[in-house]
Every structure is written in structure tokens, then in C-alpha cells.
Design a protein around this motif. Structure first.
Motif, PDB file in Angstrom:
ATOM      1  N   ILE A 245      -8.332   9.727  -9.035  1.00 52.43           N
ATOM      2  CA  ILE A 245      -9.520   9.774  -8.193  1.00 52.43           C
ATOM      3  C   ILE A 245      -9.979  11.223  -8.079  1.00 52.43           C
ATOM      4  CG2 ILE A 245      -8.142   9.914  -6.073  1.00 52.43           C
ATOM      5  CD1 ILE A 245     -10.333   8.162  -4.729  1.00 52.43           C
ATOM      6  N   SER A 246     -11.276  11.422  -8.111  1.00 51.02           N
ATOM      7  CA  SER A 246     -11.828  12.767  -8.029  1.00 51.02           C
ATOM      8  C   SER A 246     -11.682  13.327  -6.607  1.00 51.02           C
ATOM      9  CB  SER A 246     -13.298  12.745  -8.439  1.00 51.02           C
ATOM     10  OG  SER A 246     -14.039  11.878  -7.580  1.00 51.02           O
TER      11      SER A 246
ATOM     12  N   ALA B 225      -9.570  14.138   5.105  1.00 52.97           N
ATOM     13  CA  ALA B 225      -9.378  14.626   6.477  1.00 52.97           C
ATOM     14  C   ALA B 225      -7.933  14.427   6.936  1.00 52.97           C
ATOM     15  CB  ALA B 225     -10.328  13.909   7.425  1.00 52.97           C
ATOM     16  N   LYS B 226      -7.293  13.391   6.407  1.00 54.44           N
ATOM     17  CA  LYS B 226      -5.888  13.126   6.741  1.00 54.44           C
ATOM     18  C   LYS B 226      -4.940  13.627   5.665  1.00 54.44           C
ATOM     19  CE  LYS B 226      -6.808   8.987   9.520  1.00 54.44           C
ATOM     20  NZ  LYS B 226      -6.532   7.537   9.695  1.00 54.44           N
ATOM     21  N   SER B 227      -5.502  14.254   4.651  1.00 51.49           N
ATOM     22  CA  SER B 227      -4.692  14.775   3.535  1.00 51.49           C
ATOM     23  C   SER B 227      -3.785  13.703   2.954  1.00 51.49           C
ATOM     24  CB  SER B 227      -3.848  15.978   4.006  1.00 51.49           C
ATOM     25  OG  SER B 227      -4.672  17.061   4.344  1.00 51.49           O
ATOM     26  N   THR B 228      -4.352  12.535   2.745  1.00 48.93           N
ATOM     27  CA  THR B 228      -3.551  11.410   2.289  1.00 48.93           C
ATOM     28  C   THR B 228      -4.252  10.666   1.158  1.00 48.93           C
ATOM     29  OG1 THR B 228      -2.626  11.151   4.511  1.00 48.93           O
ATOM     30  CG2 THR B 228      -2.319   9.326   2.988  1.00 48.93           C
ATOM     31  N   LEU B 229      -3.462  10.321   0.182  1.00 50.73           N
ATOM     32  CA  LEU B 229      -3.896   9.509  -0.952  1.00 50.73           C
ATOM     33  C   LEU B 229      -3.262   8.130  -0.806  1.00 50.73           C
ATOM     34  CD1 LEU B 229      -5.101   9.421  -3.950  1.00 50.73           C
ATOM     35  CD2 LEU B 229      -2.768  10.004  -4.654  1.00 50.73           C
ATOM     36  N   TYR B 230      -3.988   7.098  -1.236  1.00 49.06           N
ATOM     37  CA  TYR B 230      -3.486   5.735  -1.117  1.00 49.06           C
ATOM     38  C   TYR B 230      -3.570   5.001  -2.461  1.00 49.06           C
ATOM     39  CZ  TYR B 230      -4.439   6.679   3.820  1.00 49.06           C
ATOM     40  OH  TYR B 230      -4.477   7.237   5.068  1.00 49.06           O
ATOM     41  N   LEU B 231      -2.715   3.998  -2.580  1.00 49.61           N
ATOM     42  CA  LEU B 231      -2.836   3.058  -3.685  1.00 49.61           C
ATOM     43  C   LEU B 231      -2.576   1.669  -3.121  1.00 49.61           C
ATOM     44  CD1 LEU B 231      -3.335   2.779  -6.750  1.00 49.61           C
ATOM     45  CD2 LEU B 231      -0.840   2.688  -7.020  1.00 49.61           C
ATOM     46  N   GLN B 232      -3.633   0.885  -3.000  1.00 48.53           N
ATOM     47  CA  GLN B 232      -3.512  -0.498  -2.569  1.00 48.53           C
ATOM     48  C   GLN B 232      -3.209  -1.346  -3.782  1.00 48.53           C
ATOM     49  OE1 GLN B 232      -3.695  -1.937   0.558  1.00 48.53           O
ATOM     50  NE2 GLN B 232      -3.143  -3.860  -0.453  1.00 48.53           N
ATOM     51  N   MET B 233      -2.091  -2.045  -3.740  1.00 48.07           N
ATOM     52  CA  MET B 233      -1.661  -2.848  -4.881  1.00 48.07           C
ATOM     53  C   MET B 233      -1.621  -4.310  -4.460  1.00 48.07           C
ATOM     54  SD  MET B 233       1.342  -0.418  -6.446  1.00 48.07           S
ATOM     55  CE  MET B 233       2.464  -0.707  -5.087  1.00 48.07           C
ATOM     56  N   ASP B 234      -2.471  -5.116  -5.039  1.00 45.49           N
ATOM     57  CA  ASP B 234      -2.543  -6.542  -4.734  1.00 45.49           C
ATOM     58  C   ASP B 234      -2.089  -7.363  -5.936  1.00 45.49           C
ATOM     59  OD1 ASP B 234      -5.632  -5.827  -3.067  1.00 45.49           O
ATOM     60  OD2 ASP B 234      -3.656  -6.082  -2.160  1.00 45.49           O
TER      61      ASP B 234
ATOM     62  N   ILE C 256      -7.369   2.738  -5.731  1.00 37.79           N
ATOM     63  CA  ILE C 256      -7.007   4.071  -5.297  1.00 37.79           C
ATOM     64  C   ILE C 256      -8.060   4.566  -4.312  1.00 37.79           C
ATOM     65  CG2 ILE C 256      -8.232   5.238  -7.189  1.00 37.79           C
ATOM     66  CD1 ILE C 256      -5.912   7.262  -7.268  1.00 37.79           C
ATOM     67  N   SER C 257      -7.610   5.291  -3.298  1.00 44.07           N
ATOM     68  CA  SER C 257      -8.541   5.861  -2.326  1.00 44.07           C
ATOM     69  C   SER C 257      -7.901   7.102  -1.727  1.00 44.07           C
ATOM     70  CB  SER C 257      -8.890   4.840  -1.237  1.00 44.07           C
ATOM     71  OG  SER C 257      -7.747   4.470  -0.497  1.00 44.07           O
ATOM     72  N   ARG C 258      -8.703   7.842  -1.001  1.00 42.05           N
ATOM     73  CA  ARG C 258      -8.194   9.058  -0.391  1.00 42.05           C
ATOM     74  C   ARG C 258      -8.901   9.314   0.911  1.00 42.05           C
ATOM     75  NH1 ARG C 258      -8.952  13.428  -4.769  1.00 42.05           N
ATOM     76  NH2 ARG C 258      -8.205  14.811  -3.118  1.00 42.05           N
TER      77      ARG C 258
ATOM     78  N   ARG D 262       0.847  -1.187   0.000  1.00 40.81           N
ATOM     79  CA  ARG D 262       0.000   0.000   0.000  1.00 40.81           C
ATOM     80  C   ARG D 262       0.879   1.232   0.000  1.00 40.81           C
ATOM     81  NH1 ARG D 262      -4.605   2.376   4.128  1.00 40.81           N
ATOM     82  NH2 ARG D 262      -2.787   2.884   5.412  1.00 40.81           N
ATOM     83  N   LEU D 263       0.734   2.017  -1.033  1.00 42.52           N
ATOM     84  CA  LEU D 263       1.436   3.282  -1.129  1.00 42.52           C
ATOM     85  C   LEU D 263       0.599   4.384  -0.510  1.00 42.52           C
ATOM     86  CD1 LEU D 263       2.803   3.133  -4.796  1.00 42.52           C
ATOM     87  CD2 LEU D 263       3.791   2.163  -2.706  1.00 42.52           C
ATOM     88  N   SER D 264       1.283   5.328   0.102  1.00 39.26           N
ATOM     89  CA  SER D 264       0.623   6.507   0.657  1.00 39.26           C
ATOM     90  C   SER D 264       1.253   7.753   0.079  1.00 39.26           C
ATOM     91  CB  SER D 264       0.757   6.529   2.182  1.00 39.26           C
ATOM     92  OG  SER D 264       0.150   5.409   2.777  1.00 39.26           O
ATOM     93  N   CYS D 265       0.472   8.792   0.018  1.00 36.18           N
ATOM     94  CA  CYS D 265       0.953  10.092  -0.455  1.00 36.18           C
ATOM     95  C   CYS D 265       0.392  11.141   0.485  1.00 36.18           C
ATOM     96  CB  CYS D 265       0.501  10.328  -1.883  1.00 36.18           C
ATOM     97  SG  CYS D 265       0.861  11.981  -2.518  1.00 36.18           S
ATOM     98  N   ALA D 266       1.265  11.719   1.284  1.00 37.65           N
ATOM     99  CA  ALA D 266       0.857  12.743   2.237  1.00 37.65           C
ATOM    100  C   ALA D 266       0.968  14.114   1.583  1.00 37.65           C
ATOM    101  CB  ALA D 266       1.731  12.662   3.474  1.00 37.65           C
TER     102      ALA D 266
END
Length: 124
Positions: A51-52, A75-84, A70-72, A19-23
């Protein structure tokens, strides 16, 4: 000025997950369309997912559909990319990007801010 910092990359085996995160800082994340891109050695940077602002709409590169999510969390100002089910061909430096204009976009020049990237290595 939006600052983006990716994390979560690493060395995994084929079939594993990451899982990648982007702060994000310096702006209200919900005001931006966010995207993930990747660049492998000697290849062009390519679109992975977007993601919109409110997370209602998403877009994926065909080869990652069903494996990446992809998700965001605004409230935490964070973007995610779950890679399976990672594959060797997913190995690359992964970048997150922010786009101030509305609408999902696949082209890198349509994004305004970029992170420094995080390396994902997948062994077979």
C-alpha cells in the motif's frame, strides 16, 4: 530506525477471518510504502500485498485478491491486513515491511525494515 511489530495471528479454520496489525514506531508511517509478506515452512518469503504512503494505491498477490484487504491508519502508525475466507494454503508467518523509497514493490529486498512476524495457521 523504524520498528515494526506485528500482531493478530492465530489458529483458525478454513473460511474464517483474521485481521493482522503492524504497529510502527521510530518514523512517520506516511513516509513509507508498506507491505505484507509471508513465509511458509520450506518455502521462500513471498509478497502478499502493498500500500502506498497515503493509502491511495494497493497491490495484491493474485491468490489473495478479493479475500485480503490491506489498509493503513497513519495517525495511529498502524498497518492492517484483513484476511477473509482463509484457506489452508494461506498458513504462514506473516511479516510487515516498510519501504522508504516511493513506489509499490513486490520484492522483499526492496523493503528497508521488517517486523518479527506473526504466525497464521489455517486448519482444513
Amino acid at each position: 530506525q523504524v520498528r515494526l511489530v506485528e500482531s493478530g495471528g492465530g489458529l483458525v479454520q478454513a473460511g474464517d477471518s483474521l485481521r493482522l496489525s503492524c504497529a510502527a514506531s521510530g518514523g512517520t508511517l506516511g513516509n513509507y510504502v508498506m507491505g505484507w509478506f509471508r513465509q511458509a515452512p520450506r518455502k521462500e518469503r513471498e509478497f502478499v500485498s502493498a500500500i502506498s504512503g497515503l493509502g491511495v494505491s494497493t497491490l495484491y498477490k493474485d491468490s489473495v485478491k478479493g479475500r485480503f484487504t490491506i489498509s493503513r491508519d497513519n495517525a495511529k502508525s498502524t498497518l492492517y491486513l484483513q484476511m477473509d475466507n482463509l484457506k489452508p494454503e494461506d498458513a504462514a508467518v506473516y511479516y510487515c515491511a516498510a519501504r522508504a523509497s516511493p513506489g509499490l514493490a513486490l520484492m522483499a529486498p526492496m523493503y528497508d525494515y521488517w517486523g518479527q512476524g506473526t504466525q497464521v495457521t489455517v486448519s482444513s
